[in-house]
Enzyme design. Structure first.
Site, PDB file in Angstrom:
ATOM      1  N   HIS A   1      16.429  62.987  -4.352  1.00  0.00           N
ATOM      2  CA  HIS A   1      16.837  64.344  -3.986  1.00  0.00           C
ATOM      3  C   HIS A   1      18.354  64.500  -4.060  1.00  0.00           C
ATOM      4  CE1 HIS A   1      12.924  65.152  -1.476  1.00  0.00           C
ATOM      5  NE2 HIS A   1      12.688  64.862  -2.746  1.00  0.00           N
TER       6      HIS A   1
ATOM      7  N   ASP B   1      13.279  60.169  -2.347  1.00  0.00           N
ATOM      8  CA  ASP B   1      14.095  61.090  -1.542  1.00  0.00           C
ATOM      9  C   ASP B   1      15.552  60.777  -1.855  1.00  0.00           C
ATOM     10  OD1 ASP B   1      15.163  62.686   0.748  1.00  0.00           O
ATOM     11  OD2 ASP B   1      13.059  62.802   1.299  1.00  0.00           O
TER      12      ASP B   1
END
Length: 473
Positions: free
Chosen positions: A318, A284
């Site tokens: 991300h 992430d």
């Protein structure tokens, strides 16, 4: 010292008034003031070596939880020092750090955490920016001062598709609907509803039956925190989550965690933070700055402020350095410099994500001298319409202003700059991208949708072409 504190307060208090021409002045004046406000804790020169207080067990599956916590307690009671974890693998349950203790992992030492949920009692924490009682994080501290995790050893959360990761409720991480696996599909919407309704935190008991994974390292309401040189692997959830902490240093840490929601370092409602010389390869966001989600964040009303990120390297993630999305308490004063990022799986470089469930003011973001190989979407992304399907009261439009990028290069991306504002209200203002070069931009463009104001591209080269200074005309 008192005079400096007064001067620092005056300087930091003036920060929101800085405008377009003041980026250089911010680096010259505010940056060193923030830097000087961050100090590393020191400890009594006394070592508590784990093997001096108990023998290693040959029993397979033996947990050292009790022994390690006992030595931490002893060290703290006697005035502090280093609790030394020697080389070898030490299987353990959750550990609780205490004031004046430096938990030091020698090279070759591995703290390996059990996936047995029965070993994790409920403690007060925050889960995706929402206050609750959940399983104790693997290394936890509450209301302590002068704490550290240091050394060349490894903190291994032991998470994989057979245990913690499948609790996210996604099939690619091992969740199977017909196997009766309890996942956050149960607990997360309940906690979000409690947040929206203002249910008292004392009544928000998660734990068994809710499927909410634990964080790897979570100091809460602590002062003078150091995390240095360790390697962190396979976290069930976020890797480092300092919550409501002040004076925090994270340096030389190697994070490798490709699990779901595997954020590397998420300071939430923290003040005076240094993150330097670290490596992040995550499932992430690499670094994600937060200040609470929706009602909880607005009620807490504690912005994260005064954060320096420098000399870090990011691979998968991300986003490289991210603000949001749980940012309802607001944010101010971010300095990012001398970082490198490169991966086909890195989606954005600098990212601000929020929505009108959140509210909050995000301001004063200064980025310079960042070198990027590849990223998937955009070098700079500002998004005020993140998570459009979130169930929440949408009366709290956030504001983003005073964002400056200078001398940032990227060799491959889809867009250079991508901004998504509201259609009916202009809440993105004063954005400057200066002396930057973005090559290999596959769309050959930037993207600006919704209402924004005072956006300037000063000598921004995109695929070799200088972009108009005022892209809004």
């Amino acid at each position: 010292m008192k005079k400096f504190a007064i001067l620092l307060s005056l300087i930091l208090g003036a920060m929101p008034m800085l405008r377009a021409t003041d980026a250089a002045e911010a680096w010259k004046t505010i940056y060193p003031a923030v830097e000087k406000s961050i100090t590393v804790p020191t400890f009594r020169d006394h070592d508590y070596r784990l093997t001096d207080y108990g023998k290693r067990s040959d029993t397979k599956g033996y947990l050292y939880t009790g022994l390690i916590n006992k030595v931490i307690d002893l060290c703290s009671r006697e005035g502090g020092g280093r609790v030394i974890i020697p080389a070898g693998t030490w299987l353990t349950g959750p550990l609780t750090l205490k004031s004046n203790v430096n938990l030091h992992l020698e090279e070759g030492a591995v703290l390996l955490f059990t996936p047995d949920l029965s070993e994790y009692p409920l403690v007060l924490t925050s889960w995706e920016g929402m206050e609750c009682y959940n399983y104790q994080p693997m290394i936890y501290a509450y209301g302590q001062e002068n704490i550290a995790i240091t050394g060349k050893g490894t903190i291994d959360g032991g998470a994989d598709r057979s245990n913690w990761w499948r609790m996210c409720g996604a099939k690619k991480y091992g969740w199977e609907e017909d196997k009766g696996i309890i996942s956050q599909r149960i607990g997360r919407p309940i906690l979000m509803e409690w947040n929206e309704k203002g249910v008292p935190v004392e009544q928000r008991k998660m734990g068994d039956g809710y499927g909410m994974r634990v964080q790897l390292v979570n100091p809460v309401e602590c002062k003078n925190v150091l995390i240095e040189d360790v390697t962190m692997l396979r976290a069930p959830f976020w890797v480092m989550h300092p919550l409501r902490c002040e004076n925090l240093t994270v340096r030389g840490v190697h994070v490798q965690n490709d699990g779901p929601n595997g954020d590397g370092c998420d300071p939430e409602s923290c003040r005076n933070v240094m993150i330097e010389n670290c490596f992040f390869d995550t499932g992430d966001d690499c670094i994600a700055i937060k200040s609470g989600r929706n009602r909880d964040g607005r009620t807490r009303n504690m912005p994260t402020e005064n954060v320096i990120v420098r000399n870090c390297r990011m691979q998968n993630g991300h986003g490289g350095v991210v603000i949001g999305s749980e940012i309802s308490g607001g944010f101010n004063n971010l300095f990012v410099e001398n970082c490198t990022m490169d991966s086909p799986e890195l989606e954005r470089v600098i990212r601000i994500k929020t929505n009108n469930c959140r509210g909050g003011l995000i301001e004063n973001v200064f980025v310079r001298n960042v070198e990027v190989g590849r990223c998937k979407e955009a070098v700079l992304k500002i998004n005020l319409v993140y998570e459009k399907r979130e169930i929440c009261q949408r009366d709290f439009p956030p504001t983003v202003r005073n964002v400056f990028l200078e001398n940032v290069t990227c060799k491959e991306s889809k867009f250079g700059v991508k901004m998504e504002g509201f259609d009916d209200i202009c809440n993105i203002d004063n954005i400057e991208v200066k002396n930057c070069t973005f090559d290999g931009v596959t769309t050959d463009s930037n993207s600006i949708t919704g209402l924004v104001s005072d956006v300037r591209f000063i000598n921004l080269k995109l695929n070799g072409k200088v972009q108009p200074t005022n892209p809004l005309k």
